[in-house]
Design a protein around this motif. Structure first.
Motif, PDB file in Angstrom:
ATOM      1  N   ALA A  70       8.156 -13.762 -11.515  1.00  0.00           N
ATOM      2  CA  ALA A  70       9.287 -14.657 -11.778  1.00  0.00           C
ATOM      3  C   ALA A  70      10.549 -14.188 -11.066  1.00  0.00           C
ATOM      4  O   ALA A  70      11.405 -15.000 -10.696  1.00  0.00           O
ATOM      5  CB  ALA A  70       9.531 -14.752 -13.280  1.00  0.00           C
ATOM      6  N   ALA A  71      10.663 -12.873 -10.870  1.00  0.00           N
ATOM      7  CA  ALA A  71      11.827 -12.323 -10.181  1.00  0.00           C
ATOM      8  C   ALA A  71      11.672 -12.356  -8.665  1.00  0.00           C
ATOM      9  O   ALA A  71      12.535 -11.863  -7.940  1.00  0.00           O
ATOM     10  CB  ALA A  71      12.082 -10.894 -10.652  1.00  0.00           C
ATOM     11  N   GLY A  72      10.572 -12.939  -8.194  1.00  0.00           N
ATOM     12  CA  GLY A  72      10.349 -13.026  -6.760  1.00  0.00           C
ATOM     13  C   GLY A  72       9.648 -11.829  -6.169  1.00  0.00           C
ATOM     14  O   GLY A  72       9.669 -11.643  -4.945  1.00  0.00           O
ATOM     15  N   GLY A  73       9.033 -11.003  -7.006  1.00  0.00           N
ATOM     16  CA  GLY A  73       8.367  -9.802  -6.532  1.00  0.00           C
ATOM     17  C   GLY A  73       7.034 -10.088  -5.865  1.00  0.00           C
ATOM     18  O   GLY A  73       6.475 -11.185  -5.976  1.00  0.00           O
ATOM     19  N   ASN A  74       6.521  -9.069  -5.192  1.00  0.00           N
ATOM     20  CA  ASN A  74       5.246  -9.170  -4.499  1.00  0.00           C
ATOM     21  C   ASN A  74       4.094  -9.154  -5.503  1.00  0.00           C
ATOM     22  O   ASN A  74       4.097  -8.356  -6.443  1.00  0.00           O
ATOM     23  CB  ASN A  74       5.102  -7.999  -3.523  1.00  0.00           C
ATOM     24  CG  ASN A  74       3.904  -8.149  -2.612  1.00  0.00           C
ATOM     25  OD1 ASN A  74       2.777  -8.123  -3.062  1.00  0.00           O
ATOM     26  ND2 ASN A  74       4.165  -8.304  -1.322  1.00  0.00           N
ATOM     27  N   PRO A  75       3.086 -10.016  -5.338  1.00  0.00           N
ATOM     28  CA  PRO A  75       1.944 -10.013  -6.261  1.00  0.00           C
ATOM     29  C   PRO A  75       1.241  -8.671  -6.337  1.00  0.00           C
ATOM     30  O   PRO A  75       0.749  -8.278  -7.407  1.00  0.00           O
ATOM     31  CB  PRO A  75       1.021 -11.098  -5.681  1.00  0.00           C
ATOM     32  CG  PRO A  75       1.942 -12.015  -4.941  1.00  0.00           C
ATOM     33  CD  PRO A  75       3.003 -11.126  -4.372  1.00  0.00           C
ATOM     34  N   VAL A  76       1.173  -7.950  -5.214  1.00  0.00           N
ATOM     35  CA  VAL A  76       0.530  -6.635  -5.218  1.00  0.00           C
ATOM     36  C   VAL A  76       1.311  -5.666  -6.103  1.00  0.00           C
ATOM     37  O   VAL A  76       0.726  -4.899  -6.886  1.00  0.00           O
ATOM     38  CB  VAL A  76       0.425  -6.086  -3.779  1.00  0.00           C
ATOM     39  CG1 VAL A  76      -0.150  -4.674  -3.796  1.00  0.00           C
ATOM     40  CG2 VAL A  76      -0.430  -7.003  -2.920  1.00  0.00           C
ATOM     41  N   ALA A  77       2.640  -5.712  -6.008  1.00  0.00           N
ATOM     42  CA  ALA A  77       3.476  -4.850  -6.846  1.00  0.00           C
ATOM     43  C   ALA A  77       3.331  -5.234  -8.311  1.00  0.00           C
ATOM     44  O   ALA A  77       3.335  -4.369  -9.202  1.00  0.00           O
ATOM     45  CB  ALA A  77       4.932  -4.961  -6.411  1.00  0.00           C
ATOM     46  N   ALA A  78       3.183  -6.530  -8.582  1.00  0.00           N
ATOM     47  CA  ALA A  78       3.017  -6.999  -9.955  1.00  0.00           C
ATOM     48  C   ALA A  78       1.719  -6.474 -10.551  1.00  0.00           C
ATOM     49  O   ALA A  78       1.686  -6.003 -11.695  1.00  0.00           O
ATOM     50  CB  ALA A  78       3.044  -8.526  -9.990  1.00  0.00           C
ATOM     51  N   VAL A  79       0.632  -6.535  -9.777  1.00  0.00           N
ATOM     52  CA  VAL A  79      -0.662  -6.041 -10.252  1.00  0.00           C
ATOM     53  C   VAL A  79      -0.620  -4.535 -10.457  1.00  0.00           C
ATOM     54  O   VAL A  79      -1.115  -4.012 -11.467  1.00  0.00           O
ATOM     55  CB  VAL A  79      -1.771  -6.418  -9.257  1.00  0.00           C
ATOM     56  CG1 VAL A  79      -3.090  -5.748  -9.646  1.00  0.00           C
ATOM     57  CG2 VAL A  79      -1.958  -7.935  -9.206  1.00  0.00           C
ATOM     58  N   ALA A  80      -0.003  -3.811  -9.506  1.00  0.00           N
ATOM     59  CA  ALA A  80       0.069  -2.353  -9.609  1.00  0.00           C
ATOM     60  C   ALA A  80       0.864  -1.919 -10.838  1.00  0.00           C
ATOM     61  O   ALA A  80       0.466  -1.000 -11.562  1.00  0.00           O
ATOM     62  CB  ALA A  80       0.708  -1.778  -8.343  1.00  0.00           C
ATOM     63  N   SER A  81       1.984  -2.572 -11.092  1.00  0.00           N
ATOM     64  CA  SER A  81       2.802  -2.233 -12.257  1.00  0.00           C
ATOM     65  C   SER A  81       2.056  -2.529 -13.554  1.00  0.00           C
ATOM     66  O   SER A  81       2.122  -1.749 -14.510  1.00  0.00           O
ATOM     67  CB  SER A  81       4.113  -3.022 -12.220  1.00  0.00           C
ATOM     68  OG  SER A  81       4.862  -2.717 -11.068  1.00  0.00           O
ATOM     69  N   ALA A  82       1.335  -3.638 -13.586  1.00  0.00           N
ATOM     70  CA  ALA A  82       0.566  -3.986 -14.781  1.00  0.00           C
ATOM     71  C   ALA A  82      -0.538  -2.970 -15.037  1.00  0.00           C
ATOM     72  O   ALA A  82      -0.805  -2.587 -16.185  1.00  0.00           O
ATOM     73  CB  ALA A  82      -0.014  -5.387 -14.628  1.00  0.00           C
TER      74      ALA A  82
END
Length: 237
Positions: A70-82
């Motif tokens: 939602a903040a415009g982040g990279n999907p890869v970064a989103a998966v890694a953080s999760a």
């Protein structure tokens, strides 16, 4: 599974705390509705939060994933953080190993998917092994069902619920978990490890992204393990 429900019938009043589990499941459904509504409001397709809740089933990780997108982040970064946020479930799984003792591989796989902070907390709070098993399965299945129902309602309801903090739900889970672990804090070593871990997580949260502070807090367990090692060797000798 049949033995689990037989145990439940025996201990439904004086053993496993059914009421507290039901309250946690209710709160979980409301937070799930919030997650579904927030996901839709962030522009994600309706099916994504629903499928994610069934396949992933990890509320904090799902919120992190959606928040980064939602903040415009990279999907890869989103998966890694999760994934980082979910690594904490590995040691939690070891703490309830007896729950999966002498069960089929399929049931063990299902149980692994149902591991959550709440299910583990209710399980370890029980002294009897049978009650531990019953508490885990009851809470795990209850949370899975109510969470997914809540997510479906949230996605269909659109943006009806957009802020869990406004309802006080952001404080509900920490308060419930704190109450569950209070008996364990009577042990001095456990209490010291918890205090040190909390301090590490608090300081780290000022500099690191979500997920990492909780992992760093596990460092506090190392001194306790080292201090207990000589005692174990002496007893075995």
């Amino acid at each position: 599974m049949r033995s689990t429900w037989r145990t439940l019938r025996v201990t439904s009043f004086g053993g496993v705390n059914i009421r507290d589990i039901a309250l946690v499941c209710l709160a979980d459904a409301l937070v799930g509705a919030s997650f579904g509504a927030i996901s839709v409001a962030a522009g994600l397709p309706l099916w994504l939060p629903v499928v994610m809740s069934v396949v992933v089933f990890a509320g904090s990780s799902q919120f992190i994933f959606v928040g980064i997108l939602a903040a415009g982040g990279n999907p890869v970064a989103a998966v890694a953080s999760a994934l980082l946020a979910n690594i904490r479930l590995v040691p939690l799984g070891f703490s309830i190993g007896e729950v999966f003792r002498s069960v089929s591989p399929l049931k063990r796989l299902l149980g692994t998917h149902l591991i959550t902070d709440e299910a583990v907390a209710f399980s370890v709070a029980e002294k009897d092994e049978g009650n531990r098993r019953t508490a885990f399965w009851l809470c795990g299945i209850g949370l899975f069902v109510t969470w997914n129902i809540g997510v479906v309602i949230g996605t269909l309801g659109g943006g009806a619920i957009t802020d869990t903090a406004a309802l006080g739900l952001d404080a509900a889970f920490p308060a419930i978990l704190l109450g569950l672990i209070m008996p364990a804090l009577r042990d001095r070593a456990t209490r010291n490890a918890a205090l040190v871990g909390a301090c590490i997580a608090l300081v780290a949260s000022m500099f690191l992204p979500s997920g990492l502070p909780v992992l760093l807090a596990l460092i506090a367990v190392v001194p306790v393990m080292l201090s207990n090692a000589p005692v174990t060797q002496k007893e075995s000798a």
